[in-house]
Write an enzyme that holds these catalytic residues in place. Sequence first.
Site, PDB file in Angstrom:
ATOM      1  N   GLU A  27       0.973  -1.324  -0.009  1.00  0.00           N
ATOM      2  CA  GLU A  27       0.057   0.014  -0.087  1.00  0.00           C
ATOM      3  C   GLU A  27       0.733   1.049   0.060  1.00  0.00           C
ATOM      4  OE1 GLU A  27      -2.124  -0.761   3.674  1.00  0.00           O
ATOM      5  OE2 GLU A  27      -2.866  -2.592   2.909  1.00  0.00           O
ATOM      6  N   SER A  57      -5.918  -3.584   1.616  1.00  0.00           N
ATOM      7  CA  SER A  57      -6.561  -4.983   1.744  1.00  0.00           C
ATOM      8  C   SER A  57      -5.156  -6.037   2.158  1.00  0.00           C
ATOM      9  CB  SER A  57      -7.156  -5.364   0.469  1.00  0.00           C
ATOM     10  OG  SER A  57      -7.920  -4.523  -0.086  1.00  0.00           O
ATOM     11  N   GLU A  58      -5.149  -5.863   3.514  1.00  0.00           N
ATOM     12  CA  GLU A  58      -3.941  -6.710   3.946  1.00  0.00           C
ATOM     13  C   GLU A  58      -4.140  -8.173   3.790  1.00  0.00           C
ATOM     14  OE1 GLU A  58      -5.006  -4.259   5.819  1.00  0.00           O
ATOM     15  OE2 GLU A  58      -3.527  -2.761   5.693  1.00  0.00           O
ATOM     16  N   PHE A  81       2.041  -1.247   8.429  1.00  0.00           N
ATOM     17  CA  PHE A  81       2.362  -1.440   9.812  1.00  0.00           C
ATOM     18  C   PHE A  81       2.346  -2.823  10.348  1.00  0.00           C
ATOM     19  CE2 PHE A  81       1.943   3.167   9.823  1.00  0.00           C
ATOM     20  CZ  PHE A  81       2.800   3.788  10.866  1.00  0.00           C
ATOM     21  N   ASP A  83       1.119  -4.050  12.977  1.00  0.00           N
ATOM     22  CA  ASP A  83      -0.270  -4.244  13.714  1.00  0.00           C
ATOM     23  C   ASP A  83      -1.190  -4.721  12.746  1.00  0.00           C
ATOM     24  OD1 ASP A  83       0.539  -1.993  16.289  1.00  0.00           O
ATOM     25  OD2 ASP A  83       1.452  -1.691  14.420  1.00  0.00           O
ATOM     26  N   HIS A 127      -0.440   1.041  16.303  1.00  0.00           N
ATOM     27  CA  HIS A 127       0.495   1.241  15.380  1.00  0.00           C
ATOM     28  C   HIS A 127       1.923   1.200  16.037  1.00  0.00           C
ATOM     29  CE1 HIS A 127      -2.848   2.986  13.156  1.00  0.00           C
ATOM     30  NE2 HIS A 127      -2.066   3.159  12.174  1.00  0.00           N
TER      31      HIS A 127
END
Lengths: 332, 308
Positions: A27, A57-58, A81, A83, A127
């Site tokens: 991204e 869209s991880e 990240f 997270d 984060h």
Amino acid sequence: MTTVRESLNKALIACLRESAEVYFLGEDILDPYGGAFKVAEGLSTQFSDRVITTPVSEAGIVGVGIGMALRGLRPVVEIMFGDFITLAADQLINHAAKIRWMSGDATSVPLVVRTPMGGGRGYGPTHSQSLEKHFLGVAGLRVVAVSSLDDPGALLRSAVLEDDDPVLLVEHKLLYPSAILPLDGRGDFDIVRHSNGYPDYQLQLHRSPKPSLTLGAYGYMAELAREAMRRLAYEKEIFCELIVPTQISPFKLESLYESAAQTKRVLVIEEGSQTMGWGAEVSARLHEDMPSKIKVGRIGALEMPIPAAIRLEAAVLPSIEKIMNMAVALIA
Amino acid sequence: MELSPSHADLYRKMLRIRLFEERLLDLFPSGQIYGTTHTYIGQEANAVGVLAAMQDGDLIVSNHRCHGHFLAYGGSMHALAAELLGRETGICGGRGGSQHIKWRDFFSNGILGGTVPIAVGMAFAVTAMQRNSVVFTFIGDGTLGEGVVYESLNMAALWNLPLLFVVENNRYAQSTPVELNLAGDMCARFQAFGISAMELEARDVFEIMQCARENTPSIRAGEGPRALILHTYRFAPHSKGDDTRDPKEIKRYRTQDPLQLLAAGIESEERKKIEEAVAEEIAEAYANAESDPLADPESLTLLLGGAS
């Protein structure tokens, strides 16, 4: 002076140049932005057809990486990240890690998922985390942690070009601007690299006496441990040996065992919260595998979300002072 | 791709799936089968019809209800029986079992929706390698509840990738009727991403085949993904004994059994011959599998080079 970010960036460029099978997805990774932490800077300009900016869209993009890997490509997926890796946990655990084994080695998944973990930037509870502990012990998934030692880019390069299994590459975000400490230790440290796959490093202060304590730490915690080691020597006359693994799962602890056999005392340091973490497993294995009793201490983040305010965050995360205090207690 | 399969060809293919699955369900009470299964009884026309559009080099991404897709793809009935019976001759040597199959370019996984972005990645790779392959991706109505499906549809359309999404709407997600878990329209879900979608009451295998064949050339030509929604029905439980549906409803759908509709178009003598041959093939596949050695724990390997 080369930084960790530059080393990783150069390695990505080299991988894309050397193999047409390498693709880079993530991204906000196109130039001029080059990714949230700029590790992807310049990639899209040089390799526009193989550097793909993706939707937010991880799960989807890690799945896409798996599919590409199953068809002969060598994708690198950046998760902005660490997270956000929870969103892709199904893809890593139920798909990437298992497909090769379930197929009886009929196929493989040469996928690298890179992601910055860690606090120290005031980004708050979602984060700043170090979530890699949730992926340790996932059979079929390798977890590798970048440190500022030696050649972080070489680690990335091995994962991308040489490893045919999925790798979760953990990059602590505070390491990006850090200067690389080469193997000569700049005269401050004696560094030995143990290369058996992803290397481990063994560090002592240059010309220090025989160590009485082993420190075990990876990633950014190895930076804190290094500084703690220096101050323990000068301020407390406690001499340590620091072991820095890069492959943190599957566990590969020979270097740590070797040091622990000498010192009989080990302090393991991780930035994630301590319960069920890396240090817990290291501690259990030291107790099971070492012939003589080893005294073990653990340091991790406090068992709470990571707060945003600077003083609160500092109170929750491990620090040089916490390492020094625990070291003193272990020696006593 | 076979040019024009006859009634008899299609009947044989569908019957192989039907009888294989019926035999499988019969084996459960005897304790010979360990674990679980999700049978395809009633839905056979979907796999057989859709995969009539398959060409060499195409890929299949399937799901927990994968036996019919696997047999229609051309997978070995003996290897499938052996996998289900936990034999070392099974497709994956007993590691995957009913839901996790990898054979040639056929992949299935028991996590609903998790397969869909992987299918998109495969389609990305075949495009990058300039192969004119289509990735046939089978999902069910229940899987439309998974968020990652929509991430995947977005990327498939955005990148114009060669996928045919096949939704087999068997009207139940396990025990829950579709009316209780799905809002809106199935086709509209795809159309929202600019993916051309069409739907069929999937009773006539010829109609399904024709529809799949009409849809794949444009996908193969690089004009982007398409979707086919097949409204179907499974006659057997979701897995083994977990059927809470109204028996009257099942009976009603049984009167529209795609297999029987097809059978009606075949001369009775020819039909009998096919039935005998298929019954024999199935008996032999199971018998061979049953006599194969059980999967040996010694065959289990540690991952990542044995490191732990």
